[in-house]
Structures are given as structure tokens and as C-alpha cells.
Design a protein around this motif. Structure first.
Motif, PDB file in Angstrom:
ATOM      1  N   GLU A 188       3.585  -7.125   2.467  1.00  0.00           N
ATOM      2  CA  GLU A 188       5.055  -7.171   2.495  1.00  0.00           C
ATOM      3  C   GLU A 188       5.609  -5.873   3.095  1.00  0.00           C
ATOM      4  OE1 GLU A 188       6.287 -10.090  -1.176  1.00  0.00           O
ATOM      5  OE2 GLU A 188       5.983  -7.972  -1.606  1.00  0.00           O
ATOM      6  N   GLY A 189       4.971  -4.758   2.766  1.00  0.00           N
ATOM      7  CA  GLY A 189       5.384  -3.479   3.348  1.00  0.00           C
ATOM      8  C   GLY A 189       5.186  -3.454   4.850  1.00  0.00           C
ATOM      9  N   ALA A 221       7.729 -15.772   6.273  1.00  0.00           N
ATOM     10  CA  ALA A 221       6.479 -15.130   5.838  1.00  0.00           C
ATOM     11  C   ALA A 221       6.691 -14.446   4.496  1.00  0.00           C
ATOM     12  CB  ALA A 221       6.004 -14.130   6.888  1.00  0.00           C
ATOM     13  N   CYS A 222       7.809 -13.756   4.356  1.00  0.00           N
ATOM     14  CA  CYS A 222       8.115 -13.088   3.083  1.00  0.00           C
ATOM     15  C   CYS A 222       8.238 -14.099   1.952  1.00  0.00           C
ATOM     16  CB  CYS A 222       9.396 -12.274   3.206  1.00  0.00           C
ATOM     17  SG  CYS A 222       9.188 -10.744   4.142  1.00  0.00           S
ATOM     18  N   SER A 223       8.887 -15.203   2.227  1.00  0.00           N
ATOM     19  CA  SER A 223       9.044 -16.247   1.212  1.00  0.00           C
ATOM     20  C   SER A 223       7.685 -16.794   0.770  1.00  0.00           C
ATOM     21  CB  SER A 223       9.919 -17.378   1.763  1.00  0.00           C
ATOM     22  OG  SER A 223      10.031 -18.417   0.825  1.00  0.00           O
ATOM     23  N   LEU A 264       8.237  -1.086  -4.312  1.00  0.00           N
ATOM     24  CA  LEU A 264       9.144  -0.047  -3.835  1.00  0.00           C
ATOM     25  C   LEU A 264       8.360   1.029  -3.091  1.00  0.00           C
ATOM     26  CD1 LEU A 264      11.907   1.306  -3.660  1.00  0.00           C
ATOM     27  CD2 LEU A 264      11.456   2.317  -5.892  1.00  0.00           C
ATOM     28  N   VAL A 265       7.255   1.452  -3.654  1.00  0.00           N
ATOM     29  CA  VAL A 265       6.415   2.470  -3.009  1.00  0.00           C
ATOM     30  C   VAL A 265       5.868   1.931  -1.692  1.00  0.00           C
ATOM     31  CG1 VAL A 265       4.279   3.797  -3.206  1.00  0.00           C
ATOM     32  CG2 VAL A 265       5.834   3.639  -5.155  1.00  0.00           C
ATOM     33  N   ALA A 266       5.415   0.680  -1.683  1.00  0.00           N
ATOM     34  CA  ALA A 266       4.863   0.091  -0.460  1.00  0.00           C
ATOM     35  C   ALA A 266       5.916   0.015   0.634  1.00  0.00           C
ATOM     36  CB  ALA A 266       4.302  -1.301  -0.750  1.00  0.00           C
ATOM     37  N   THR A 267       7.156  -0.264   0.266  1.00  0.00           N
ATOM     38  CA  THR A 267       8.236  -0.348   1.243  1.00  0.00           C
ATOM     39  C   THR A 267       8.562   1.023   1.814  1.00  0.00           C
ATOM     40  OG1 THR A 267       9.152  -2.275   0.134  1.00  0.00           O
ATOM     41  CG2 THR A 267      10.621  -1.059   1.594  1.00  0.00           C
ATOM     42  N   VAL A 268       8.601   2.027   0.964  1.00  0.00           N
ATOM     43  CA  VAL A 268       8.943   3.378   1.401  1.00  0.00           C
ATOM     44  C   VAL A 268       7.879   3.951   2.330  1.00  0.00           C
ATOM     45  CG1 VAL A 268       9.305   5.750   0.613  1.00  0.00           C
ATOM     46  CG2 VAL A 268      10.404   3.864  -0.585  1.00  0.00           C
ATOM     47  N   ILE A 310      -2.256  -9.038  -5.925  1.00  0.00           N
ATOM     48  CA  ILE A 310      -0.818  -8.812  -5.829  1.00  0.00           C
ATOM     49  C   ILE A 310      -0.528  -7.476  -5.152  1.00  0.00           C
ATOM     50  CG2 ILE A 310       1.286  -8.407  -7.168  1.00  0.00           C
ATOM     51  CD1 ILE A 310       0.222 -10.587  -9.133  1.00  0.00           C
ATOM     52  N   ALA A 311      -1.292  -6.457  -5.504  1.00  0.00           N
ATOM     53  CA  ALA A 311      -1.094  -5.146  -4.874  1.00  0.00           C
ATOM     54  C   ALA A 311      -1.336  -5.229  -3.369  1.00  0.00           C
ATOM     55  CB  ALA A 311      -2.007  -4.109  -5.511  1.00  0.00           C
ATOM     56  N   GLU A 312      -2.363  -5.942  -2.965  1.00  0.00           N
ATOM     57  CA  GLU A 312      -2.652  -6.104  -1.534  1.00  0.00           C
ATOM     58  C   GLU A 312      -1.547  -6.907  -0.843  1.00  0.00           C
ATOM     59  OE1 GLU A 312      -4.644  -5.462   2.001  1.00  0.00           O
ATOM     60  OE2 GLU A 312      -5.068  -4.562   0.059  1.00  0.00           O
TER      61      GLU A 312
END
Length: 115
Positions: A109-110, A73-75, A18-22, A102-104
């Protein structure tokens, strides 16, 4: 890894997503493909038999993105994260390494606008 630990890891990573997306920067083809390539370096260091299928998912994600298939790519990145979560804490993949990868991946994804 127990179900509670896995659920806790997944919840933490969901919050991170969520943070990465924002706060995601604007993506460019170079930044996304470079970020995926940077992920492949530590994955390769995991050794057999884990590295090959993980790197295949990253290669597929990069190819999908370059072909204009952001959903693909997201998949592929989601599949990569799921495999990391499933292997975390086992013989070839420490929890710390899995969390870092996973964090990277969530950052990538962001870059894609959030998957």
C-alpha cells in the motif's frame, strides 16, 4: 479471536500503515507487481480453502494496478487485509502469519502512495 485482540491488532496495523506511508519508496509497475507476487507465495502455502480467495484478491489488486486503477488496487488490498484479520488465529491462519502478511500488504500500500 476476541474483539479486544482484533481491535488491538487493527490499531497496531493502522500505526504500521502510517509509518509505511511516510517512508514509502517511489513505486514502479515492476516493484508493485513484484511485491504482490511475493505475497502470493506464502498465501498459497496456507492451503485450501483460505488460499484461493486470498490469492484472488491479490491477483485482482495486481490487475487493477497494471490497468492504472490505483484506487481499485487499494480496495482489493484492503479487502485482503480485512479477510486476513477476520481469519487470524483460526485453524488455517496463525496470528503471527496474519500479522506478517498484513505488514507486507501495508508495505505494498505504501508503494502505491498509501491507500
Amino acid at each position: 479471536m476476541g474483539n479486544f485482540r482484533r481491535a488491538t491488532l487493527v490499531a497496531l496495523l493502522a500505526a504500521t500503515a502510517l509509518v509505511a506511508t511516510v517512508f514509502a519508496p517511489t513505486a514502479s509497475a515492476d516493484s508493485v507487481t513484484d511485491a504482490i507476487a511475493r505475497l502470493q507465495v506464502p498465501v498459497t502455502e496456507l492451503g485450501k480453502p483460505l488460499a484461493a480467495p486470498l490469492n484472488n484478491k491479490l491477483t485482482d489488486a495486481s490487475a487493477a494496478y497494471q490497468a492504472g486503477d490505483t484506487a481499485g488496487a487499494c480496495s482489493d488490498l484492503k479487502s485482503f487485509i480485512n479477510q486476513l484479520a477476520g481469519q487470524a488465529g483460526k485453524k488455517n491462519l496463525s496470528l503471527q502469519t496474519a500479522q506478517s502478511l498484513i505488514a507486507e500488504t501495508i508495505f505494498v500500500e505504501g508503494l502505491l502512495g498509501g491507500c
